[in-house]
Design a protein around this motif. Structure first.
Motif: not given
Length: 339
Positions: A36-59
């Motif tokens: 819940e802390k991660v969700v609160r800090l990052t503003g993540y929403s299960a309903h948002q549309v995101t491009k498939p990209m694994e964590w820490n693989h953004n160069p």
């Protein structure tokens, strides 16, 4: 930001995050709180549309610095960009304007950008919310300028440099000293330089120094009381400034009052930035290899990211340049102004 990103930060599986957010199964209380802390800090929403990209693989490398206006940090960023490009990475830079309160939000913003790691300069290593956040989520980072006993960092010995400045001014027979520094709450480096300076004066000559803390962002950093004191009978004949920009502002103030630098008052800065060498006379300063700091920080960041068993801290050498705006003590500033 997607569910894999949340899971990576929380240290759990995506399935555990899903159970937590959808209340579809049992979950440990501490694990739920962490998710819940991660969700609160990052503003993540299960309903948002995101491009498939694994964590820490953004160069991309995130860089947090105190100021975009100080050329010193531009040199550091230039080194970071050069080394990052070598590894195929780009750079995102955020500026906290020497405000401690902005540091945590800056780190949250970089995490939301899914950067591969963070290179940063903080107000202080101790009791720092931004660093606490990075540590809690075991996020790869490297400090620049800040010194840490057990975390990736690249720095110079600020305390010893401050000591060296005082020792040199003593050889020039100065007896009245002053330090102009940015707010210590915003810069542990300024405090370390000041401490080395006054310790040298006290331990080698039983002398003290006056301290003037100023706003590093102000073009006219001295208030009316400080400006009056600069011209008093107790005003120093030798000043040490915690960075070159403050040194140049001090010189501008003194010369506007008819005080000769270094004829009447000596001034030493810290950083050795190029701007200080194109004024007349050139600014005496401690030259720091800022571009090399940036290059080194990228290497240390990737060592931390890959958990390599290599040294995590790197101390670089500085070079004192005591010429130009320093000279042997003549008379007190008050004696000059009385003429």
């Amino acid at each position: 930001m997607n569910i894999k990103d949340v899971a990576a930060l929380a240290g759990v599986s995506p399935a555990t995050v899903s159970r937590c957010l959808n209340n579809t199964g049992p979950i440990n209380t501490r694990t739920r709180a962490r998710i819940e802390k991660v969700v609160r800090l990052t503003g993540y929403s299960a309903h948002q549309v995101t491009k498939p990209m694994e964590w820490n693989h953004n160069p991309t490398i995130g860089v947090m610095i105190p100021s975009l206006l100080n050329p010193v940090f531009s040199e550091i960023v230039a080194g970071i960009q050069t080394r990052a490009r070598h590894f195929g990475y780009s750079v995102i830079v955020v500026d906290t304007q020497y405000e401690r309160s902005r540091e945590k939000q800056a780190i949250v913003d970089l995490i939301r950008q899914r950067v591969a790691g963070v290179i940063l300069t903080t107000s202080s290593v101790a009791d720092n919310e931004a660093l606490s956040l990075l540590r809690e989520f075991q996020f790869p980072f490297c400090l620049v300028h800040n010194q840490s006993a057990d975390e990736p960092c690249v720095y110079v010995d600020n305390y010893q440099a401050g000591w060296d400045v005082a020792a040199h001014l003593l050889t020039l027979e100065h007896l009245q000293f002053g330090v102009v520094a940015g707010r210590f709450l915003s810069s542990d480096r300024a405090q370390q330089r000041y401490q080395g300076f006054i310790d040298c004066l006290n331990e080698t000559a039983n002398l003290t120094s006056q301290l003037v803390e100023v706003d590093p962002y102000s073009m006219a950093p001295f208030n009316a009381i400080q400006a009056t004191w600069l011209e008093s009978s107790s005003a120093p004949t030798a000043w040490f400034c915690s960075n070159d920009l403050l040194a140049l502002k001090l010189i501008n103030h003194l010369t506007s009052k008819g005080v000769s630098v270094p004829g009447d008052v000596s001034v030493v800065g810290f950083d050795g930035m190029a701007l200080g060498q194109i004024v007349s006379p050139p600014l005496a300063s401690i030259q720091v290899p800022h571009r090399d700091m940036g290059l080194c920080a990228v290497d240390l960041l990737f060592n931390a990211k890959c958990k390599n068993a290599l040294p995590s801290a790197r101390q670089l050498d500085y070079q004192p340049h005591f010429s130009g705006t320093v000279a042997k003590a003549q008379s007190s500033i008050s004696e000059y102004l009385d003429h």
